[in-house]
Design a protein around this motif. Sequence first.
Motif, short mmCIF file in Angstrom:
data_model
loop_
_atom_site.label_atom_id
_atom_site.label_comp_id
_atom_site.label_asym_id
_atom_site.label_seq_id
_atom_site.Cartn_x
_atom_site.Cartn_y
_atom_site.Cartn_z
N MET A 112 42.22 36.64 28.41
CA MET A 112 41.84 37.57 27.36
C MET A 112 41.06 36.46 26.26
N PHE A 113 39.95 37.31 25.65
CA PHE A 113 39.42 36.73 24.35
C PHE A 113 39.73 37.87 23.27
N ALA A 114 39.99 37.57 22.05
CA ALA A 114 40.15 38.54 20.83
C ALA A 114 39.78 37.88 19.59
N TRP A 115 40.13 38.64 18.64
CA TRP A 115 39.84 37.88 17.29
C TRP A 115 41.34 38.23 16.58
N MET A 116 41.43 37.14 15.78
CA MET A 116 42.68 37.51 14.46
C MET A 116 42.09 37.03 13.42
N ASN A 117 42.94 37.84 12.25
CA ASN A 117 42.89 37.62 10.90
C ASN A 117 44.02 36.78 10.67
N ARG A 118 44.01 36.33 9.22
CA ARG A 118 45.45 35.65 8.79
C ARG A 118 46.65 36.42 9.23
N ASP A 119 46.40 37.65 8.88
CA ASP A 119 47.89 38.63 9.02
C ASP A 119 48.19 38.62 10.48
N ALA A 120 47.25 38.81 11.35
CA ALA A 120 47.52 38.79 12.78
C ALA A 120 48.28 37.45 13.39
N LEU A 121 47.48 36.34 12.64
CA LEU A 121 48.04 35.14 13.25
C LEU A 121 49.64 34.92 12.54
N ALA A 122 49.77 35.32 11.33
CA ALA A 122 51.11 35.21 10.86
C ALA A 122 51.97 36.12 11.23
N LYS A 123 51.58 37.37 11.82
CA LYS A 123 52.64 38.25 12.72
C LYS A 123 52.75 37.64 13.95
N THR A 124 51.86 36.96 14.60
CA THR A 124 51.87 36.18 15.59
C THR A 124 53.14 35.12 15.76
N VAL A 125 53.18 34.45 14.88
CA VAL A 125 54.13 33.56 14.75
C VAL A 125 55.38 34.06 14.45
N GLU A 126 55.41 35.15 13.35
CA GLU A 126 56.75 35.84 13.28
C GLU A 126 57.28 36.56 14.45
N LEU A 127 56.41 37.22 15.16
CA LEU A 127 57.18 37.91 16.23
C LEU A 127 57.27 37.02 17.62
N GLY A 128 56.38 36.14 17.83
CA GLY A 128 56.44 35.41 18.94
C GLY A 128 55.60 36.21 20.23
N GLU A 129 54.87 37.26 19.81
CA GLU A 129 54.02 38.09 20.77
C GLU A 129 52.68 38.19 19.97
N ALA A 130 51.72 38.26 20.79
CA ALA A 130 50.45 38.25 20.33
C ALA A 130 50.06 39.46 19.44
N VAL A 131 49.45 39.42 18.47
CA VAL A 131 49.00 40.26 17.64
C VAL A 131 47.63 40.21 17.25
N TYR A 132 46.57 40.93 17.40
CA TYR A 132 45.35 40.75 17.24
C TYR A 132 44.75 41.49 16.24
N TRP A 133 43.30 41.19 15.84
CA TRP A 133 42.57 42.11 14.71
C TRP A 133 41.57 42.90 15.64
N SER A 134 41.81 44.18 15.65
CA SER A 134 40.99 45.28 16.49
C SER A 134 39.69 45.34 15.31
N ARG A 135 38.46 44.87 15.69
CA ARG A 135 37.37 45.13 15.00
C ARG A 135 36.92 46.46 15.07
N SER A 136 37.00 47.33 16.24
CA SER A 136 36.50 48.50 16.34
C SER A 136 37.57 49.55 15.48
N ARG A 137 38.74 49.43 15.56
CA ARG A 137 39.81 50.16 14.83
C ARG A 137 40.11 49.91 13.41
N LYS A 138 39.56 48.50 13.21
CA LYS A 138 39.68 47.89 12.00
C LYS A 138 41.18 47.89 11.40
N LYS A 139 42.28 47.52 12.40
CA LYS A 139 43.75 47.41 11.91
C LYS A 139 44.33 46.39 13.04
#
Length: 139
Positions: free
Chosen positions: A38-65
């Motif tokens: 996969m290829f996706a995008w992250m913002n700061r919150d997504a990367l911080a949440k990824t580290v916190e959860l140990g699971e990938a969290v991305y930024w959805s550009r289409s849904r803006k969340k």
Amino acid sequence: MAPSTAAANAKWLKKIKWDEHGLVPVIAQEVATGDVVMFAWMNRDALAKTVELGEAVYWSRSRKKLWHKGEESGHVQKVLEIRLDCDDDVVLLKIEQAGGIACHTGRHSCFFQKFEGDDWHTVEPVLRDPEMIYTNPKK
């Protein structure tokens, strides 16, 4: 969306060269196979949440969340390692892919089209019908 205070102030997040939209490109690579799934995008919150959860969290550009990978399908990505490229502007996630399906089309990888001759050809099968994935998540 402005980053949370914690994410905005984290020293390790400041090292990353975010684009003009506050995003960084992210590649998800399955550890077991070495496949880029996969290829996706992250913002700061997504990367911080990824580290916190140990699971990938991305930024959805289409849904803006924020989008926790697998939140609907059950195909979460367990993050085993996070790397930053030499220019500090691309993140690589080394992951375990739940269910063996990373793509919303029901395939192992989002990169299932191969250029051969003078056209694109589908070279990976659908492992599970997307209608079954998204109507009956986690099954």
